[in-house]
Motif scaffolding. Structure first.
Motif, PDB file in Angstrom:
ATOM      1  N   GLY A   1       1.906   7.620  -5.492  1.00 63.18           N
ATOM      2  CA  GLY A   1       1.077   8.346  -4.527  1.00 63.18           C
ATOM      3  C   GLY A   1       0.805   9.787  -4.903  1.00 63.18           C
TER       4      GLY A   1
ATOM      5  N   ASP B   1       5.688  10.780   4.961  1.00 63.19           N
ATOM      6  CA  ASP B   1       4.644   9.755   5.135  1.00 63.19           C
ATOM      7  C   ASP B   1       4.673   8.675   4.061  1.00 63.19           C
ATOM      8  OD1 ASP B   1       2.067  11.914   6.547  1.00 63.19           O
ATOM      9  OD2 ASP B   1       3.429  10.473   7.510  1.00 63.19           O
ATOM     10  N   SER B   2       5.559   8.818   3.075  1.00 67.82           N
ATOM     11  CA  SER B   2       5.564   7.881   1.947  1.00 67.82           C
ATOM     12  C   SER B   2       6.156   6.526   2.345  1.00 67.82           C
ATOM     13  CB  SER B   2       6.403   8.468   0.797  1.00 67.82           C
ATOM     14  OG  SER B   2       6.703   7.470  -0.167  1.00 67.82           O
ATOM     15  N   ASN B   3       5.427   5.457   2.045  1.00 67.85           N
ATOM     16  CA  ASN B   3       5.982   4.117   2.277  1.00 67.85           C
ATOM     17  C   ASN B   3       7.154   3.849   1.339  1.00 67.85           C
ATOM     18  OD1 ASN B   3       4.251   3.455   4.364  1.00 67.85           O
ATOM     19  ND2 ASN B   3       2.721   2.546   2.997  1.00 67.85           N
TER      20      ASN B   3
ATOM     21  N   ASN C   1      -5.857   9.364   2.471  1.00 67.30           N
ATOM     22  CA  ASN C   1      -5.968   8.886   1.088  1.00 67.30           C
ATOM     23  C   ASN C   1      -4.822   7.940   0.765  1.00 67.30           C
ATOM     24  OD1 ASN C   1      -8.375  10.332   0.228  1.00 67.30           O
ATOM     25  ND2 ASN C   1      -7.123  12.170   0.552  1.00 67.30           N
ATOM     26  N   ARG C   2      -5.208   6.710   0.361  1.00 65.18           N
ATOM     27  CA  ARG C   2      -4.210   5.662   0.131  1.00 65.18           C
ATOM     28  C   ARG C   2      -4.582   4.809  -1.073  1.00 65.18           C
ATOM     29  NH1 ARG C   2      -2.152   3.458   5.314  1.00 65.18           N
ATOM     30  NH2 ARG C   2      -1.948   5.197   6.772  1.00 65.18           N
TER      31      ARG C   2
ATOM     32  N   THR D   1      -4.165   0.613  -2.073  1.00 64.35           N
ATOM     33  CA  THR D   1      -3.833  -0.655  -1.427  1.00 64.35           C
ATOM     34  C   THR D   1      -4.002  -1.838  -2.367  1.00 64.35           C
ATOM     35  OG1 THR D   1      -4.258  -2.028   0.540  1.00 64.35           O
ATOM     36  CG2 THR D   1      -6.195  -1.069  -0.552  1.00 64.35           C
TER      37      THR D   1
ATOM     38  N   ASP E   1       0.848  -1.190   0.000  1.00 66.82           N
ATOM     39  CA  ASP E   1       0.000   0.000   0.000  1.00 66.82           C
ATOM     40  C   ASP E   1       0.882   1.238   0.000  1.00 66.82           C
ATOM     41  OD1 ASP E   1      -0.929   0.822   3.410  1.00 66.82           O
ATOM     42  OD2 ASP E   1       0.909  -0.089   2.673  1.00 66.82           O
ATOM     43  N   GLU E   2       0.244   2.356  -0.281  1.00 72.08           N
ATOM     44  CA  GLU E   2       0.988   3.614  -0.314  1.00 72.08           C
ATOM     45  C   GLU E   2       0.040   4.737   0.093  1.00 72.08           C
ATOM     46  OE1 GLU E   2       3.334   5.541   0.349  1.00 72.08           O
ATOM     47  OE2 GLU E   2       4.703   4.820  -1.185  1.00 72.08           O
ATOM     48  N   ARG E   3       0.594   5.704   0.746  1.00 73.10           N
ATOM     49  CA  ARG E   3      -0.170   6.907   1.074  1.00 73.10           C
ATOM     50  C   ARG E   3      -0.152   7.809  -0.153  1.00 73.10           C
ATOM     51  NH1 ARG E   3       2.510   6.734   6.119  1.00 73.10           N
ATOM     52  NH2 ARG E   3       1.906   4.871   7.260  1.00 73.10           N
ATOM     53  N   CYS E   4      -1.211   8.540  -0.381  1.00 75.23           N
ATOM     54  CA  CYS E   4      -1.297   9.416  -1.562  1.00 75.23           C
ATOM     55  C   CYS E   4      -0.555  10.727  -1.286  1.00 75.23           C
ATOM     56  CB  CYS E   4      -2.742   9.655  -1.955  1.00 75.23           C
ATOM     57  SG  CYS E   4      -3.520   8.149  -2.547  1.00 75.23           S
TER      58      CYS E   4
ATOM     59  N   SER F   1      -3.638  -1.262   3.364  1.00 73.40           N
ATOM     60  CA  SER F   1      -4.619  -0.233   3.739  1.00 73.40           C
ATOM     61  C   SER F   1      -6.019  -0.793   3.608  1.00 73.40           C
ATOM     62  CB  SER F   1      -4.431   1.035   2.885  1.00 73.40           C
ATOM     63  OG  SER F   1      -3.294   1.761   3.348  1.00 73.40           O
TER      64      SER F   1
END
Ligand code: 6PG
Length: 236
Positions: free
Chosen positions: A104, A78-80, A173-174, A176, A68-71, A148
């Motif tokens: 993202g 906050d970026s994975n 906002n993500r 997944t 998953d990734e954060r937008c 997510s």
């Protein structure tokens, strides 16, 4: 089936996860195939990635995907992707062509659709026509979410391979991966450490329940790697 693998400390759990990834890469290489591994976000896996960076047989050992990734942009705290780039991809010198980033920074629906296309194009498919990851490494939230995929969210019913979500865990906002692609993986490892995860760990082991999304992976080959604190309420 979900098997619990308990280690005395978070360091021990991180080492076990790193070793499991290395073993997965070796199995793929022995089979003459490229390895495809999806990685967890959050904070727990950082140490596992740091250890893994020095354990990889070579920088081209695998294709690296994201659960998953954060937008947010890839350089956002906050970026994975930033977590994985800092702890694993950079230190190990992994070439960009082997890194499959969820974008993202793009509109979530477009980014999710693009990721699903990339999975279908690059990852070998199984008999059900789904991309088969060699290993999906996931984290576990205190509410039992994974990737997510949050409790009772519509995403739990999604048939697409990746979808946008609005999460209860910030940032909201993500993008997944969904249950079909996670369940299709040859193996799943969920990493959970710390007493705050003990109730979620116990619920994951109690059987499939949409209130605890990680429990819905039970029909895959799942190893729940935990330290003693996170496993302290697990059934004996
Ligand atoms: C995310 C993660 C998420 C995470 C769990 C655990 O993007 O937030 O993918 O599923 O793995 O929330 O997070 P921690 O490791 O920070 O406890």
């Amino acid at each position: 089936m979900i098997r619990l693998d308990v280690h005395p400390t978070p360091e021990g759990a991180a080492e076990a996860v790193a070793r499991r990834v290395v073993a997965t890469l070796a199995e793929a290489r022995a089979a003459g195939a490229a390895a495809h591994v999806s990685l967890a976000g959050g904070t727990t896996p950082r140490r596992a990635y740091e250890l893994l960076a020095s354990m990889l047989p070579d920088a081209e050992a695998a294709h690296w995907w994201f659960g998953d990734e954060r937008c947010v942009p890839p350089d956002d705290p906050d970026s994975n992707y930033r977590l994985v780039a800092e702890s694993l991809l950079g230190p190990a010198g992994v070439p960009v062509r082997l890194v499959h980033r969820m974008r993202g920074e793009d509109p979530p629906r477009l980014a999710a659709a693009a990721y699903a296309r990339e999975l279908r194009e690059v990852v070998p498919r199984g008999p059900a026509g789904l991309p088969v990851l060699d290993l999906a490494l996931l984290g576990l939230g205190e509410d039992g979410h994974t990737a997510s995929l949050f409790p009772h969210d519509d995403a739990l019913e999604a048939t697409e391979l990746a979808v946008p979500v609005v999460a209860s865990k910030p940032p909201p906002n993500r993008i997944t991966l969904t249950l079909p692609v996670l369940r299709a993986a040859r193996a799943v490892v969920v990493l959970a450490t710390g007493a705050a995860k003990r109730d979620a760990v116990a619920r994951v082991l109690a059987g499939p329940d949409p209130a605890t999304p990680a429990s819905l992976l039970a029909d895959a080959d799942v190893t729940l790697v935990a330290d003693e604190a996170a496993a302290s309420r697990a059934p004996l």
